[in-house]
Design a protein around this motif. Sequence first.
Motif, PDB file in Angstrom:
ATOM      1  N   MET A 170       0.845  -1.186   0.000  1.00 30.87           N
ATOM      2  CA  MET A 170       0.000   0.000   0.000  1.00 30.87           C
ATOM      3  C   MET A 170       0.885   1.242   0.000  1.00 30.87           C
ATOM      4  N   THR A 171       0.564   2.177  -0.835  1.00 29.98           N
ATOM      5  CA  THR A 171       1.303   3.424  -0.932  1.00 29.98           C
ATOM      6  C   THR A 171       0.757   4.438   0.071  1.00 29.98           C
ATOM      7  N   ASP A 172       1.578   5.415   0.443  1.00 35.35           N
ATOM      8  CA  ASP A 172       1.140   6.475   1.347  1.00 35.35           C
ATOM      9  C   ASP A 172       0.516   7.638   0.603  1.00 35.35           C
ATOM     10  N   GLU A 173       0.507   7.585  -0.736  1.00 38.07           N
ATOM     11  CA  GLU A 173      -0.046   8.684  -1.509  1.00 38.07           C
ATOM     12  C   GLU A 173      -1.568   8.682  -1.396  1.00 38.07           C
ATOM     13  N   MET A 174      -2.111   9.853  -1.079  1.00 39.78           N
ATOM     14  CA  MET A 174      -3.556   9.989  -0.961  1.00 39.78           C
ATOM     15  C   MET A 174      -4.118  10.586  -2.244  1.00 39.78           C
ATOM     16  N   ILE A 175      -5.200  10.017  -2.708  1.00 43.45           N
ATOM     17  CA  ILE A 175      -5.940  10.604  -3.819  1.00 43.45           C
ATOM     18  C   ILE A 175      -7.345  10.927  -3.321  1.00 43.45           C
ATOM     19  N   VAL A 176      -8.011  11.830  -4.010  1.00 46.26           N
ATOM     20  CA  VAL A 176      -9.411  12.141  -3.731  1.00 46.26           C
ATOM     21  C   VAL A 176     -10.197  11.749  -4.971  1.00 46.26           C
ATOM     22  N   ARG A 177     -11.190  10.905  -4.778  1.00 51.04           N
ATOM     23  CA  ARG A 177     -12.000  10.443  -5.901  1.00 51.04           C
ATOM     24  C   ARG A 177     -13.468  10.706  -5.619  1.00 51.04           C
ATOM     25  N   PRO A 178     -14.259  10.835  -6.685  1.00 56.82           N
ATOM     26  CA  PRO A 178     -15.708  10.996  -6.476  1.00 56.82           C
ATOM     27  C   PRO A 178     -16.289   9.750  -5.826  1.00 56.82           C
ATOM     28  N   GLY A 179     -17.311   9.943  -5.024  1.00 49.44           N
ATOM     29  CA  GLY A 179     -18.012   8.829  -4.413  1.00 49.44           C
ATOM     30  C   GLY A 179     -19.010   8.222  -5.371  1.00 49.44           C
ATOM     31  N   ALA A 180     -19.546   7.080  -4.959  1.00 48.28           N
ATOM     32  CA  ALA A 180     -20.517   6.336  -5.763  1.00 48.28           C
ATOM     33  C   ALA A 180     -21.486   5.639  -4.815  1.00 48.28           C
ATOM     34  N   PRO A 181     -22.627   5.174  -5.327  1.00 46.80           N
ATOM     35  CA  PRO A 181     -23.593   4.501  -4.457  1.00 46.80           C
ATOM     36  C   PRO A 181     -23.003   3.356  -3.634  1.00 46.80           C
ATOM     37  N   ALA A 182     -22.020   2.659  -4.169  1.00 45.54           N
ATOM     38  CA  ALA A 182     -21.404   1.548  -3.439  1.00 45.54           C
ATOM     39  C   ALA A 182     -20.581   2.017  -2.236  1.00 45.54           C
ATOM     40  N   ASP A 183     -20.407   3.328  -2.063  1.00 46.40           N
ATOM     41  CA  ASP A 183     -19.590   3.851  -0.975  1.00 46.40           C
ATOM     42  C   ASP A 183     -20.370   4.123   0.311  1.00 46.40           C
TER      43      ASP A 183
ATOM     44  N   PRO B  32     -21.503   2.013   2.567  1.00 46.72           N
ATOM     45  CA  PRO B  32     -20.910   1.285   3.697  1.00 46.72           C
ATOM     46  C   PRO B  32     -19.594   1.905   4.183  1.00 46.72           C
ATOM     47  N   THR B  33     -18.852   2.518   3.299  1.00 39.39           N
ATOM     48  CA  THR B  33     -17.607   3.187   3.700  1.00 39.39           C
ATOM     49  C   THR B  33     -17.917   4.367   4.614  1.00 39.39           C
ATOM     50  N   ILE B  34     -18.920   5.149   4.260  1.00 40.45           N
ATOM     51  CA  ILE B  34     -19.318   6.279   5.116  1.00 40.45           C
ATOM     52  C   ILE B  34     -19.699   5.753   6.495  1.00 40.45           C
ATOM     53  N   LEU B  35     -20.495   4.693   6.533  1.00 37.39           N
ATOM     54  CA  LEU B  35     -20.933   4.138   7.816  1.00 37.39           C
ATOM     55  C   LEU B  35     -19.753   3.588   8.615  1.00 37.39           C
ATOM     56  N   ARG B  36     -18.785   2.953   7.951  1.00 42.55           N
ATOM     57  CA  ARG B  36     -17.601   2.453   8.664  1.00 42.55           C
ATOM     58  C   ARG B  36     -16.834   3.610   9.292  1.00 42.55           C
TER      59      ARG B  36
ATOM     60  N   ILE C 176      -6.071   6.048   0.410  1.00 42.48           N
ATOM     61  CA  ILE C 176      -4.644   5.725   0.457  1.00 42.48           C
ATOM     62  C   ILE C 176      -4.525   4.259   0.076  1.00 42.48           C
ATOM     63  N   GLY C 177      -3.780   3.999  -0.979  1.00 43.31           N
ATOM     64  CA  GLY C 177      -3.738   2.635  -1.519  1.00 43.31           C
ATOM     65  C   GLY C 177      -5.112   2.293  -2.037  1.00 43.31           C
ATOM     66  N   ASP C 178      -5.702   1.255  -1.481  1.00 39.81           N
ATOM     67  CA  ASP C 178      -7.076   0.914  -1.865  1.00 39.81           C
ATOM     68  C   ASP C 178      -8.049   1.122  -0.707  1.00 39.81           C
ATOM     69  N   ARG C 179      -7.598   1.819   0.358  1.00 37.53           N
ATOM     70  CA  ARG C 179      -8.439   2.014   1.533  1.00 37.53           C
ATOM     71  C   ARG C 179      -8.978   3.442   1.607  1.00 37.53           C
ATOM     72  N   PRO C 180     -10.312   3.611   1.621  1.00 39.65           N
ATOM     73  CA  PRO C 180     -10.881   4.927   1.875  1.00 39.65           C
ATOM     74  C   PRO C 180     -10.582   5.343   3.323  1.00 39.65           C
ATOM     75  N   VAL C 181      -9.971   6.522   3.477  1.00 34.77           N
ATOM     76  CA  VAL C 181      -9.546   6.994   4.793  1.00 34.77           C
ATOM     77  C   VAL C 181     -10.216   8.310   5.189  1.00 34.77           C
ATOM     78  N   GLY C 182     -11.129   8.776   4.369  1.00 34.10           N
ATOM     79  CA  GLY C 182     -11.851   9.995   4.684  1.00 34.10           C
ATOM     80  C   GLY C 182     -12.984  10.204   3.712  1.00 34.10           C
ATOM     81  N   ALA C 183     -13.981  10.950   4.161  1.00 32.29           N
ATOM     82  CA  ALA C 183     -15.121  11.267   3.302  1.00 32.29           C
ATOM     83  C   ALA C 183     -15.479  12.735   3.469  1.00 32.29           C
ATOM     84  N   LEU C 184     -15.849  13.329   2.364  1.00 31.68           N
ATOM     85  CA  LEU C 184     -16.296  14.716   2.286  1.00 31.68           C
ATOM     86  C   LEU C 184     -17.601  14.725   1.510  1.00 31.68           C
ATOM     87  N   VAL C 185     -18.602  15.405   2.047  1.00 29.65           N
ATOM     88  CA  VAL C 185     -19.852  15.617   1.312  1.00 29.65           C
ATOM     89  C   VAL C 185     -20.086  17.118   1.261  1.00 29.65           C
ATOM     90  N   VAL C 186     -20.280  17.631   0.050  1.00 29.30           N
ATOM     91  CA  VAL C 186     -20.562  19.054  -0.126  1.00 29.30           C
ATOM     92  C   VAL C 186     -21.900  19.214  -0.836  1.00 29.30           C
TER      93      VAL C 186
END
Length: 175
Positions: A1-14, A16-20, A67-77
């Motif tokens: 897993m890399t330490d590089e963070m990316i920000v990607r758009p969310g999707a309906p499948a996400d 459970p990630t918000i709830l986690r 980060i890597g393949d793990r969602p580590v934060g969520a933003l909703v605007v």
Amino acid sequence: MTDEMIVRPGAPADAPTILRLLDDAVVWLVARGRTGQWGTRPASADPRQVAQADEWATGDGLWLAVIGDRPVGALVVGSASAYVPAATEPELYVNLLITDRAYAGRRIGGRLLAHAADLARAQGVSLLRVDCYAGDDGALVRWYERQGFTATEKFTVERPGREPWPGQVLARRLT
């Protein structure tokens, strides 16, 4: 897993990630005796919060820090909630900002707020607002102030059968 963070758009499948992320935050807050913000119950056990996560995930305002393949934060605007005093000019509103406490110290929250500011600028909006829990020792309000926000209106959300929820609106002017 890399330490590089990316920000990607969310999707309906996400959803459970918000709830986690919310569930993990509740555990972290409870362990520190800070139950006023989100209580003691997991978000995933609350039908109202499950529905809110689904709504956020199917809308167009969800962004995830990964980060890597793990969602580590969520933003909703989007638009401000009904309980928040209305803005007097066009704005972009941060409805949710949450990060994985296992990744504390990596400025994930600050980087997501920078992404929100970029989104606002792209829309031609010069006001970014957010609200947060203003109880306990005010640490969350101070954190937003360190991110360049200024405290504006205070408000209270009445909760039948529970203590009122003290809130603080914060604003950041964008150039």
